[in-house]
Design an enzyme around this catalytic site. Sequence first.
Site, short mmCIF file in Angstrom:
data_model
loop_
_atom_site.label_atom_id
_atom_site.label_comp_id
_atom_site.label_asym_id
_atom_site.label_seq_id
_atom_site.Cartn_x
_atom_site.Cartn_y
_atom_site.Cartn_z
N GLU A 180 1.01 5.25 0.71
CA GLU A 180 1.87 4.07 0.51
C GLU A 180 3.32 4.25 0.99
OE1 GLU A 180 1.49 2.96 -3.64
OE2 GLU A 180 -0.70 3.05 -3.55
N ASN A 228 -3.31 7.01 3.40
CA ASN A 228 -3.91 6.05 2.46
C ASN A 228 -2.90 4.97 2.06
OD1 ASN A 228 -6.20 5.46 0.68
ND2 ASN A 228 -4.86 6.04 -1.02
N HIS A 267 -7.53 -2.90 -2.94
CA HIS A 267 -7.24 -3.55 -4.22
C HIS A 267 -7.07 -5.04 -3.96
CE1 HIS A 267 -6.80 0.14 -6.49
NE2 HIS A 267 -5.91 0.59 -5.64
N GLU A 297 -10.12 2.76 -2.76
CA GLU A 297 -9.78 2.39 -4.15
C GLU A 297 -10.22 0.95 -4.45
OE1 GLU A 297 -5.62 3.14 -5.02
OE2 GLU A 297 -5.58 4.94 -3.77
N ASP A 299 -11.28 -2.50 -5.74
CA ASP A 299 -11.53 -3.30 -6.93
C ASP A 299 -11.06 -4.72 -6.63
OD1 ASP A 299 -8.75 -2.96 -7.29
OD2 ASP A 299 -8.97 -1.65 -9.03
O1 9MR Z 1 -5.21 4.23 -11.60
C1 9MR Z 1 -4.00 4.95 -11.64
C2 9MR Z 1 -3.31 4.73 -12.99
O2 9MR Z 1 -4.06 5.34 -14.01
C3 9MR Z 1 -1.91 5.26 -12.95
O3 9MR Z 1 -1.24 4.91 -14.16
C4 9MR Z 1 -1.17 4.66 -11.76
C5 9MR Z 1 0.25 5.16 -11.66
O4 9MR Z 1 0.92 4.49 -10.65
O5 9MR Z 1 -1.85 5.02 -10.57
C6 9MR Z 1 -3.12 4.45 -10.52
O6 9MR Z 1 -3.74 4.73 -9.27
C7 9MR Z 1 -3.08 4.26 -8.11
C8 9MR Z 1 -3.43 5.21 -6.99
O7 9MR Z 1 -3.12 6.53 -7.35
C9 9MR Z 1 -2.72 4.82 -5.70
N1 9MR Z 1 -2.97 3.45 -5.36
C10 9MR Z 1 -2.77 2.46 -6.40
C11 9MR Z 1 -3.55 2.87 -7.65
C12 9MR Z 1 -3.43 1.80 -8.73
O8 9MR Z 1 -2.10 1.71 -9.16
#
Ligand code: 9MR
Length: 397
Positions: A180, A228, A267, A297, A299
């Site tokens: 990101e 990613n 997402h 990822e 959803d």
């Molecule tokens: O699913 C993850 C969540 O448990 C954490 O709190 C969060 C912190 O920012 O990160 C989430 O996973 C992220 C992933 O690592 C990168 N892309 C976005 C995902 C959803 O926020």
Amino acid sequence: MKLSRLAVIGTTVGTAAVLGISTAAMATSGAPAAPKHPAAASATTVAPDSLRALAAKIGLRIGTAAGPSRLTTPQLAAITAGQFSVLTPENEMKWQVVEPTQGQFDWTGADNLVKFAKANGQLVRGHTLMWHSQLPDWLTTGVANGTISDAQLKSLLHQHITTEVSRYKGKIWQWDVANEVFANSWDTAQPDGLNANDFWIQHLGSGILADAFRWAHAADPHALLCYNDFNIAGEDGTNAKYQNVHDFVAKLKAQGVPIDCVGEQGHLDTQYGFSGTRMQQDLQGYASLGLKVAITEADVRTFVNNATDQVPTSNPETLAQPYEFGQMLKACLAVKNCISFTIWGFDDAESWVPGVFAGEGYSDIYDVNLNKKDAYFELQQDLRLAAFGAPDRRRTF
Ligand code: 9MR
């Protein structure tokens, strides 16, 4: 609950045999030399109609993000092992978790996931080495108060990448090296498309991407190294973010930087537009650069009655949710270089969505009571049909 059904129809066989493929054969692509990955040594009960078994017929890996509860709660662990052939640690490999205090490491969660994956004949997507979020406090505080200079920050990142990638050398199939760092339409973009306000770009400049990939490659030359991000294949109306990522990774490739793949997070939200056709074209665009691609990822969230029950508030949305899941999988299936399709978790009860998007949920493929939803059956059907025509990934390795 579907556990009894799993146990009845499942056959206990070596996972490699179920997958019809050896783990080593699955493991590589753009990686320069023969892959070294743990053999699929376990005897996991995998039902022939599970997502992982169906996908194996064309050499596609189906994945899930797994936090500790999905590895240890029996009902969840059975689904994690039975349905998926690649695992991503949801948080357990992030810098904040592995080095909460400078120089003091906690690998417990990450080690547990790698062990679980090995025991169940699964590969691992390492996630993530360089991201602006979930950094340790000691690091962000030090940078903010000036006790950590930019030169020291660069050296700390080098050390972090080297330590973590070396620890799991030979055990990680794909690493999300950088996460990101490109600008969205609402961010301030640099001329090269990177987010001018991203923590890493702000302090270390665009060149840090090439450095990060080189450091990761030096620590594990056989892992597939990925960039990613979200909104980089099909979700962005102008497709500007896709174009920026495409052009930047093309430049990295031309410079000989060891980048092997692009991960599109996937997402989605049913209230926004999304084009499966565009996703397929964009994935193919990255693939045409000689890269592997992955949905990392997936959803699909929508508006729900409340965060506990997560029942969609409108009927079209209930239909749109599995439809968009199917569109993403079909886009991946159509692109031979798309090697894995990972769902961010699998059950609505544990999803990150309700905690972040007020009023939204229903984003996964199992409901809050662990019943399979339409989205599960949509993916299952797409995979069944794929055996009759989708390109076979195994021939690309
Ligand atoms: O699913 C993850 C969540 O448990 C954490 O709190 C969060 C912190 O920012 O990160 C989430 O996973 C992220 C992933 O690592 C990168 N892309 C976005 C995902 C959803 O926020």
